[in-house]
Structure formats: C-alpha cells, structure tokens
Design a protein around this motif. Structure first.
Motif, PDB file in Angstrom:
ATOM      1  N   THR A   1     -12.669  -7.139 -36.386  1.00 52.96           N
ATOM      2  CA  THR A   1     -11.786  -6.962 -35.211  1.00 52.96           C
ATOM      3  C   THR A   1     -11.278  -8.435 -34.828  1.00 52.96           C
ATOM      4  O   THR A   1     -10.426  -8.391 -34.352  1.00 52.96           O
ATOM      5  N   ILE A   2     -12.279  -9.374 -34.877  1.00 52.42           N
ATOM      6  CA  ILE A   2     -12.166 -10.767 -34.449  1.00 52.42           C
ATOM      7  C   ILE A   2     -10.783 -11.155 -35.177  1.00 52.42           C
ATOM      8  O   ILE A   2      -9.837 -11.876 -34.744  1.00 52.42           O
ATOM      9  N   SER A   3     -10.750 -11.111 -36.387  1.00 49.41           N
ATOM     10  CA  SER A   3      -9.942 -11.281 -37.329  1.00 49.41           C
ATOM     11  C   SER A   3      -8.511 -10.839 -37.010  1.00 49.41           C
ATOM     12  O   SER A   3      -7.571 -11.399 -36.894  1.00 49.41           O
ATOM     13  N   GLU A   4      -8.471  -9.518 -36.574  1.00 47.14           N
ATOM     14  CA  GLU A   4      -7.174  -8.890 -36.001  1.00 47.14           C
ATOM     15  C   GLU A   4      -6.736  -9.616 -34.759  1.00 47.14           C
ATOM     16  O   GLU A   4      -5.493  -9.667 -34.575  1.00 47.14           O
ATOM     17  N   ILE A   5      -7.666  -9.704 -33.976  1.00 50.42           N
ATOM     18  CA  ILE A   5      -7.350 -10.410 -32.555  1.00 50.42           C
ATOM     19  C   ILE A   5      -6.524 -11.722 -32.799  1.00 50.42           C
ATOM     20  O   ILE A   5      -5.767 -11.895 -32.295  1.00 50.42           O
ATOM     21  N   PHE A   6      -7.311 -12.616 -33.776  1.00 51.40           N
ATOM     22  CA  PHE A   6      -6.633 -13.770 -34.121  1.00 51.40           C
ATOM     23  C   PHE A   6      -5.362 -13.677 -34.653  1.00 51.40           C
ATOM     24  O   PHE A   6      -4.415 -14.546 -34.405  1.00 51.40           O
ATOM     25  N   ASP A   7      -5.186 -12.676 -35.612  1.00 46.76           N
ATOM     26  CA  ASP A   7      -4.145 -12.665 -36.347  1.00 46.76           C
ATOM     27  C   ASP A   7      -2.832 -12.134 -35.320  1.00 46.76           C
ATOM     28  O   ASP A   7      -1.866 -12.838 -35.380  1.00 46.76           O
ATOM     29  N   ILE A   8      -3.054 -11.479 -34.293  1.00 50.74           N
ATOM     30  CA  ILE A   8      -2.116 -11.113 -33.223  1.00 50.74           C
ATOM     31  C   ILE A   8      -1.651 -12.415 -32.517  1.00 50.74           C
ATOM     32  O   ILE A   8      -0.535 -12.787 -32.350  1.00 50.74           O
ATOM     33  N   ILE A   9      -2.849 -13.181 -32.111  1.00 49.60           N
ATOM     34  CA  ILE A   9      -2.602 -14.288 -31.277  1.00 49.60           C
ATOM     35  C   ILE A   9      -1.621 -15.382 -32.047  1.00 49.60           C
ATOM     36  O   ILE A   9      -0.860 -15.955 -31.440  1.00 49.60           O
ATOM     37  N   ASP A  10      -2.221 -15.694 -33.184  1.00 42.87           N
ATOM     38  CA  ASP A  10      -1.318 -16.710 -33.976  1.00 42.87           C
ATOM     39  C   ASP A  10       0.005 -16.102 -34.486  1.00 42.87           C
ATOM     40  O   ASP A  10       0.744 -17.128 -35.066  1.00 42.87           O
ATOM     41  N   LYS A  11       0.345 -15.069 -34.361  1.00 45.57           N
ATOM     42  CA  LYS A  11       1.734 -14.613 -34.729  1.00 45.57           C
ATOM     43  C   LYS A  11       2.676 -14.218 -33.602  1.00 45.57           C
ATOM     44  O   LYS A  11       3.797 -14.286 -33.716  1.00 45.57           O
ATOM     45  N   MET A  12       2.374 -13.928 -32.508  1.00 45.41           N
ATOM     46  CA  MET A  12       2.959 -13.324 -31.197  1.00 45.41           C
ATOM     47  C   MET A  12       3.747 -14.253 -30.652  1.00 45.41           C
ATOM     48  O   MET A  12       4.929 -13.708 -29.929  1.00 45.41           O
ATOM     49  N   SER A  13       3.762 -15.537 -30.541  1.00 40.50           N
ATOM     50  CA  SER A  13       4.482 -16.321 -29.545  1.00 40.50           C
ATOM     51  C   SER A  13       6.038 -16.528 -29.935  1.00 40.50           C
ATOM     52  O   SER A  13       6.072 -16.058 -30.891  1.00 40.50           O
ATOM     53  N   TYR A  14       6.584 -16.694 -28.795  1.00 45.31           N
ATOM     54  CA  TYR A  14       8.153 -16.729 -29.110  1.00 45.31           C
ATOM     55  C   TYR A  14       8.521 -18.050 -30.121  1.00 45.31           C
ATOM     56  O   TYR A  14       9.203 -17.677 -30.985  1.00 45.31           O
ATOM     57  N   SER A  15       7.664 -19.171 -29.897  1.00 47.91           N
ATOM     58  CA  SER A  15       7.919 -20.416 -30.826  1.00 47.91           C
ATOM     59  C   SER A  15       7.454 -20.220 -32.292  1.00 47.91           C
ATOM     60  O   SER A  15       8.065 -20.596 -33.204  1.00 47.91           O
ATOM     61  N   ASN A  16       6.261 -19.239 -32.503  1.00 49.69           N
ATOM     62  CA  ASN A  16       6.130 -18.800 -33.825  1.00 49.69           C
ATOM     63  C   ASN A  16       7.046 -17.893 -34.572  1.00 49.69           C
ATOM     64  O   ASN A  16       6.652 -17.419 -35.726  1.00 49.69           O
TER      65      ASN A  16
ATOM     66  N   PRO B   1      -8.349 -26.272 -32.661  1.00 47.60           N
ATOM     67  CA  PRO B   1      -9.148 -25.815 -33.504  1.00 47.60           C
ATOM     68  C   PRO B   1     -10.829 -25.761 -32.791  1.00 47.60           C
ATOM     69  O   PRO B   1     -11.562 -24.703 -33.040  1.00 47.60           O
ATOM     70  N   ALA B   2     -11.185 -26.744 -31.850  1.00 47.38           N
ATOM     71  CA  ALA B   2     -12.469 -26.764 -31.264  1.00 47.38           C
ATOM     72  C   ALA B   2     -12.358 -25.717 -30.191  1.00 47.38           C
ATOM     73  O   ALA B   2     -13.512 -24.725 -30.061  1.00 47.38           O
ATOM     74  N   GLN B   3     -11.246 -25.373 -29.728  1.00 48.87           N
ATOM     75  CA  GLN B   3     -11.228 -24.146 -28.538  1.00 48.87           C
ATOM     76  C   GLN B   3     -11.423 -22.800 -29.033  1.00 48.87           C
ATOM     77  O   GLN B   3     -11.880 -21.965 -28.820  1.00 48.87           O
ATOM     78  N   LYS B   4     -10.651 -22.735 -30.594  1.00 51.72           N
ATOM     79  CA  LYS B   4     -10.699 -21.523 -31.151  1.00 51.72           C
ATOM     80  C   LYS B   4     -11.930 -21.032 -31.818  1.00 51.72           C
ATOM     81  O   LYS B   4     -12.562 -19.891 -31.674  1.00 51.72           O
ATOM     82  N   ALA B   5     -12.844 -22.182 -31.853  1.00 52.90           N
ATOM     83  CA  ALA B   5     -13.919 -21.879 -32.404  1.00 52.90           C
ATOM     84  C   ALA B   5     -14.889 -21.424 -31.418  1.00 52.90           C
ATOM     85  O   ALA B   5     -15.853 -20.836 -31.649  1.00 52.90           O
ATOM     86  N   LYS B   6     -14.827 -22.071 -30.180  1.00 51.11           N
ATOM     87  CA  LYS B   6     -15.308 -21.747 -29.152  1.00 51.11           C
ATOM     88  C   LYS B   6     -15.120 -20.034 -28.693  1.00 51.11           C
ATOM     89  O   LYS B   6     -15.967 -19.512 -28.355  1.00 51.11           O
ATOM     90  N   VAL B   7     -13.952 -19.693 -28.820  1.00 50.08           N
ATOM     91  CA  VAL B   7     -13.594 -18.219 -28.850  1.00 50.08           C
ATOM     92  C   VAL B   7     -14.271 -17.057 -29.676  1.00 50.08           C
ATOM     93  O   VAL B   7     -14.973 -16.413 -29.603  1.00 50.08           O
ATOM     94  N   THR B   8     -14.182 -18.074 -30.792  1.00 50.94           N
ATOM     95  CA  THR B   8     -14.868 -17.126 -32.123  1.00 50.94           C
ATOM     96  C   THR B   8     -16.328 -16.973 -31.947  1.00 50.94           C
ATOM     97  O   THR B   8     -16.778 -15.821 -31.980  1.00 50.94           O
ATOM     98  N   THR B   9     -17.142 -17.984 -31.400  1.00 47.29           N
ATOM     99  CA  THR B   9     -18.484 -17.790 -31.075  1.00 47.29           C
ATOM    100  C   THR B   9     -18.656 -16.852 -29.986  1.00 47.29           C
ATOM    101  O   THR B   9     -19.622 -16.176 -30.126  1.00 47.29           O
ATOM    102  N   PHE B  10     -18.050 -16.830 -29.144  1.00 50.42           N
ATOM    103  CA  PHE B  10     -18.213 -15.779 -27.916  1.00 50.42           C
ATOM    104  C   PHE B  10     -17.781 -14.500 -28.470  1.00 50.42           C
ATOM    105  O   PHE B  10     -18.806 -13.418 -28.232  1.00 50.42           O
ATOM    106  N   LEU B  11     -16.731 -14.140 -29.141  1.00 49.15           N
ATOM    107  CA  LEU B  11     -16.362 -12.922 -29.699  1.00 49.15           C
ATOM    108  C   LEU B  11     -17.404 -12.264 -30.753  1.00 49.15           C
ATOM    109  O   LEU B  11     -17.629 -11.114 -30.890  1.00 49.15           O
TER     110      LEU B  11
END
Length: 219
Positions: free
Chosen positions: A86-101, A68-78
């Motif tokens: 656009t940030i929401s779409e980027i995070f939606d892809i990242i949070d859904k794309m992994s093999y384990s997910n 959560p803290a690292q994601k907040a850091k990425v959010t602040t940067f973006l």
C-alpha cells in the motif's frame, strides 16, 4: 483514532507553516474534492485515495529542501499503518501525479491515482485556485502582471521549475487554463468546467481594467 485521522494530523504538522498556497487548507479541500469524486467511482479504494490526498505534498520540494530525507520520514510513519504494498502504491501516485512530472509524457495512473490527481488539480482551478495563485506569487515576490512578458510553454520539468521571470498572471496561461482538458474522471470534468470559466473571467477582467486604468502615452 482512525488511520486516516492519524495521517491527517501527520500532514497537518508538515503543512503548518506554509503560506504560499500549499497549506493544510489546500490539503483539506483536496480531500473533500476526492470524496465527491469517489461517490461516482465506487470501484476505487477510498482509504488509499484519501490517505494519498493527505500526503501528496508532504515531501514535495516546495515544502522541503531535502526530499529524500522527508520521504524517508513519511515512509517510517506509514509503516506503522499500511503494508509495504500500500505504501508503494501511495508513493507511486504521488511521484507521478504532479503537473510538472507530466510535461514530457503523461504518466499512467491507476483509478485511485487519477482521482487524487483530479482532486489536486481542481483545487488549482476556480476561485480558490485564483487565491492560491495569488498567495504563491506574493510569497515568492513574483510580478503580478507585465504585458511585455508573454506566457511561455515548457519542454521539461526542469524548465518549468527554473522559470523565475514569469508573472503570476502568466501562470494561468502556462498551467491553470490547461488543467480542464487534463482531468480524468467525469465528475472532475463536471466540476472543472465551471472553475475554468471563473479563471478565464478573472484574467479577462484584470486585463480589461489594466487597459482602462492605463494613462494614454503623453499624459
């Protein structure tokens, strides 16, 4: 400096110390593979796809102990570069794309997301996929091959991440050999067919030489 250059530098700083197959060299290959796929998918959003490729591991639990803290850091940067949409779409892809997910149920992704997912999966395949698998196994002190330990299948993301007893070679059966059939785009499937064969040949030869190098019982 362009927005993508800023994003690349941001991601490079985060990946600088990684040595288990998730370093910035992996990110650069994923970006290059996405560029190849984008040539065949003109309706995709190139800037969004490449930005997501650069960022897709920046808050992964393989690189940070506080997601959560690292994601907040990425959010602040973006927030200095993109709109909230656009940030929401980027995070939606990242949070859904992994093999384990996607073990329990395949997540729906936009075309942009499918391209990012394909590029990431292609870098887990082929010769560089073999290199990354070996790097990860060495970094985590995994046994390379033990014919007594058979590959397993996983019913959940938790089970996938908690299995510390599997071997590096089993990982090919448990994930990497499955990736070819999970690719989304025609260009990724074209690239993936050759990469899948390379992995199968490697594992076959490891097993063949293991048997060849094993002394008969009683010697």
């Amino acid at each position: 400096m362009t927005p993508l250059q800023k994003i690349a530098n941001f991601a490079k700083d985060i990946h600088a110390q990684n040595n288990d197959g998730h370093g910035f060299d992996h990110i650069e290959r994923v970006v290059a593979l996405a560029e190849k796929i984008l040539l065949t998918e003109p309706s995709a959003n190139r800037e969004l796809v490449l930005a997501t490729c650069y960022l897709h591991d920046t808050y992964d639990d393989k690189l940070t102990t506080d997601v959560p803290a690292q994601k907040a850091k990425v959010t602040t940067f973006l927030s200095q570069i993109f709109t909230d949409e656009t940030i929401s779409e980027i995070f939606d892809i990242i949070d859904k794309m992994s093999y384990s997910n996607n073990i329990i149920k395949k997540n729906n992704l936009s075309l942009n997301g499918k391209i990012v997912q394909d590029a990431d999966r292609l870098d887990a395949m082929g010769a560089w996929g073999i290199v990354r698998t070996l790097e990860y196994g060495w970094a985590h002190n995994r046994e390379f091959y033990n014919p007594q330990l058979k590959p397993t299948s996983y019913a959940s993301k938790t089970a996938y991440h908690k299995n510390s007893k599997s071997t590096t070679l089993n990982h090919f059966y448990e994930k990497l050999f499955l990736l070819e059939d999970l690719l989304n785009t025609a260009e990724a499937r074209r690239i993936g067919s050759t990469r899948s064969k390379i992995m199968h040949d490697f594992v076959h030869e490891i097993k063949r030489e293991y048997q060849e190098n094993t002394l008969p019982h009683g010697n």
